[in-house]
Scaffold this motif. Structure first.
Motif, PDB file in Angstrom:
ATOM      1  N   LYS A  17     -29.551 -29.797  46.429  1.00  0.00           N
ATOM      2  CA  LYS A  17     -30.862 -29.146  46.387  1.00  0.00           C
ATOM      3  C   LYS A  17     -31.384 -28.896  47.796  1.00  0.00           C
ATOM      4  O   LYS A  17     -31.316 -29.770  48.651  1.00  0.00           O
ATOM      5  N   GLY A  18     -31.883 -27.695  48.009  1.00  0.00           N
ATOM      6  CA  GLY A  18     -32.411 -27.334  49.314  1.00  0.00           C
ATOM      7  C   GLY A  18     -31.365 -26.824  50.281  1.00  0.00           C
ATOM      8  O   GLY A  18     -31.706 -26.308  51.351  1.00  0.00           O
ATOM      9  N   ARG A  19     -30.094 -26.951  49.912  1.00  0.00           N
ATOM     10  CA  ARG A  19     -29.017 -26.500  50.798  1.00  0.00           C
ATOM     11  C   ARG A  19     -28.180 -25.378  50.165  1.00  0.00           C
ATOM     12  O   ARG A  19     -27.677 -24.515  50.876  1.00  0.00           O
ATOM     13  N   PHE A  20     -28.031 -25.413  48.866  1.00  0.00           N
ATOM     14  CA  PHE A  20     -27.221 -24.419  48.153  1.00  0.00           C
ATOM     15  C   PHE A  20     -28.128 -23.503  47.345  1.00  0.00           C
ATOM     16  O   PHE A  20     -29.159 -23.942  46.812  1.00  0.00           O
ATOM     17  N   THR A  21     -27.704 -22.249  47.230  1.00  0.00           N
ATOM     18  CA  THR A  21     -28.429 -21.278  46.418  1.00  0.00           C
ATOM     19  C   THR A  21     -27.440 -20.519  45.534  1.00  0.00           C
ATOM     20  O   THR A  21     -26.450 -19.980  46.039  1.00  0.00           O
ATOM     21  N   ILE A  22     -27.720 -20.490  44.247  1.00  0.00           N
ATOM     22  CA  ILE A  22     -26.851 -19.759  43.315  1.00  0.00           C
ATOM     23  C   ILE A  22     -27.503 -18.424  42.984  1.00  0.00           C
ATOM     24  O   ILE A  22     -28.717 -18.343  42.764  1.00  0.00           O
ATOM     25  N   VAL A  23     -26.678 -17.377  43.013  1.00  0.00           N
ATOM     26  CA  VAL A  23     -27.181 -16.031  42.737  1.00  0.00           C
ATOM     27  C   VAL A  23     -26.238 -15.353  41.743  1.00  0.00           C
ATOM     28  O   VAL A  23     -25.016 -15.359  41.938  1.00  0.00           O
ATOM     29  N   SER A  24     -26.803 -14.772  40.713  1.00  0.00           N
ATOM     30  CA  SER A  24     -26.019 -14.059  39.721  1.00  0.00           C
ATOM     31  C   SER A  24     -26.318 -12.571  39.837  1.00  0.00           C
ATOM     32  O   SER A  24     -27.456 -12.150  39.628  1.00  0.00           O
ATOM     33  N   ASP A  25     -25.314 -11.804  40.212  1.00  0.00           N
ATOM     34  CA  ASP A  25     -25.463 -10.357  40.301  1.00  0.00           C
ATOM     35  C   ASP A  25     -24.900  -9.756  39.016  1.00  0.00           C
ATOM     36  O   ASP A  25     -23.702  -9.510  38.920  1.00  0.00           O
ATOM     37  N   ASN A  26     -25.754  -9.563  38.053  1.00  0.00           N
ATOM     38  CA  ASN A  26     -25.287  -9.103  36.742  1.00  0.00           C
ATOM     39  C   ASN A  26     -24.712  -7.685  36.796  1.00  0.00           C
ATOM     40  O   ASN A  26     -23.794  -7.342  36.044  1.00  0.00           O
ATOM     41  N   ALA A  27     -25.252  -6.867  37.687  1.00  0.00           N
ATOM     42  CA  ALA A  27     -24.769  -5.493  37.792  1.00  0.00           C
ATOM     43  C   ALA A  27     -23.310  -5.457  38.255  1.00  0.00           C
ATOM     44  O   ALA A  27     -22.525  -4.614  37.808  1.00  0.00           O
ATOM     45  N   LYS A  28     -22.961  -6.366  39.158  1.00  0.00           N
ATOM     46  CA  LYS A  28     -21.602  -6.417  39.688  1.00  0.00           C
ATOM     47  C   LYS A  28     -20.732  -7.444  38.986  1.00  0.00           C
ATOM     48  O   LYS A  28     -19.544  -7.549  39.269  1.00  0.00           O
ATOM     49  N   SER A  29     -21.335  -8.219  38.088  1.00  0.00           N
ATOM     50  CA  SER A  29     -20.608  -9.285  37.386  1.00  0.00           C
ATOM     51  C   SER A  29     -20.008 -10.280  38.369  1.00  0.00           C
ATOM     52  O   SER A  29     -18.851 -10.700  38.228  1.00  0.00           O
ATOM     53  N   GLN A  59     -24.277 -19.671  47.791  1.00  0.00           N
ATOM     54  CA  GLN A  59     -24.532 -19.745  49.220  1.00  0.00           C
ATOM     55  C   GLN A  59     -24.715 -21.208  49.587  1.00  0.00           C
ATOM     56  O   GLN A  59     -25.609 -21.872  49.061  1.00  0.00           O
ATOM     57  N   MET A  60     -23.873 -21.679  50.472  1.00  0.00           N
ATOM     58  CA  MET A  60     -23.895 -23.085  50.851  1.00  0.00           C
ATOM     59  C   MET A  60     -24.254 -23.197  52.328  1.00  0.00           C
ATOM     60  O   MET A  60     -23.498 -22.729  53.190  1.00  0.00           O
ATOM     61  N   ASP A  61     -25.392 -23.769  52.603  1.00  0.00           N
ATOM     62  CA  ASP A  61     -25.873 -23.943  53.971  1.00  0.00           C
ATOM     63  C   ASP A  61     -25.963 -25.422  54.318  1.00  0.00           C
ATOM     64  O   ASP A  61     -26.003 -26.282  53.432  1.00  0.00           O
ATOM     65  N   ASN A  62     -26.006 -25.696  55.611  1.00  0.00           N
ATOM     66  CA  ASN A  62     -26.093 -27.081  56.088  1.00  0.00           C
ATOM     67  C   ASN A  62     -25.050 -27.957  55.385  1.00  0.00           C
ATOM     68  O   ASN A  62     -25.379 -29.025  54.849  1.00  0.00           O
ATOM     69  N   LEU A  63     -23.823 -27.498  55.423  1.00  0.00           N
ATOM     70  CA  LEU A  63     -22.753 -28.215  54.729  1.00  0.00           C
ATOM     71  C   LEU A  63     -22.512 -29.577  55.349  1.00  0.00           C
ATOM     72  O   LEU A  63     -22.661 -29.778  56.565  1.00  0.00           O
ATOM     73  N   LYS A  64     -22.127 -30.511  54.487  1.00  0.00           N
ATOM     74  CA  LYS A  64     -21.851 -31.881  54.894  1.00  0.00           C
ATOM     75  C   LYS A  64     -20.412 -32.237  54.535  1.00  0.00           C
ATOM     76  O   LYS A  64     -19.845 -31.642  53.600  1.00  0.00           O
ATOM     77  N   PRO A  65     -19.823 -33.192  55.222  1.00  0.00           N
ATOM     78  CA  PRO A  65     -18.448 -33.596  54.887  1.00  0.00           C
ATOM     79  C   PRO A  65     -18.281 -33.976  53.411  1.00  0.00           C
ATOM     80  O   PRO A  65     -17.223 -33.715  52.828  1.00  0.00           O
ATOM     81  N   GLU A  66     -19.307 -34.533  52.820  1.00  0.00           N
ATOM     82  CA  GLU A  66     -19.214 -34.920  51.415  1.00  0.00           C
ATOM     83  C   GLU A  66     -19.223 -33.725  50.461  1.00  0.00           C
ATOM     84  O   GLU A  66     -19.033 -33.902  49.249  1.00  0.00           O
ATOM     85  N   ASP A  67     -19.427 -32.530  50.989  1.00  0.00           N
ATOM     86  CA  ASP A  67     -19.310 -31.328  50.163  1.00  0.00           C
ATOM     87  C   ASP A  67     -17.861 -30.871  50.025  1.00  0.00           C
ATOM     88  O   ASP A  67     -17.566 -29.945  49.268  1.00  0.00           O
TER      89      ASP A  67
END
Length: 119
Positions: free
Chosen positions: A64-76, A81-89
């Motif tokens: 939470k606060g680092r990843f963003t999920i986006v669904s582009d239905n037009a393009k299927s 989007q994963m930001d501030n990645l950590k080794p545990e990711d």
């Protein structure tokens, strides 16, 4: 036929960013719940994020606060989007689609994409 193809993984340093993509076909994103699940050897599979059939979004507490999920239905296409990645990711990330209208619900899986975060 439902098909899912994940891409976008790679090697990145801690604090960096990556964007995963999941190209979908054979179904409408409007009718399915779709999301990302990650797997690390020796650990239980973890649901990272999903878009529910009603459009609502859920995130694991760990992202939470680092990843963003986006669904582009037009393009299927589904993105993560994963930001501030950590080794545990570090994990193999899989795209998952669930037909919530079937009884019981039916899961479909795409190939995974490896994400490696170095410290």
């Amino acid at each position: 036929e439902v098909q899912l193809q994940a891409s976008g993984g790679g090697l990145v340093q801690a604090g960096g960013s990556l964007r995963l993509s999941c190209a979908t076909s054979g179904f409408s994103l409007d009718d399915y719940a779709i999301g990302w699940v990650r797997q690390t050897p020796g650990k239980a599979r973890e649901v990272v994020s999903c878009v529910n059939s009603d459009g609502s979004r859920n995130y694991a507490d760990s992202v939470k606060g680092r990843f963003t999920i986006v669904s582009d239905n037009a393009k299927s296409v589904l993105y993560l989007q994963m930001d501030n990645l950590k080794p545990e990711d570090t994990a193999v990330y899989f795209c998952n689609a669930r037909n919530v209208l079937s009884a019981p619900p039916t899961d479909y899986w795409g190939s995974g994409t490896q994400v490696t975060v170095s410290s």
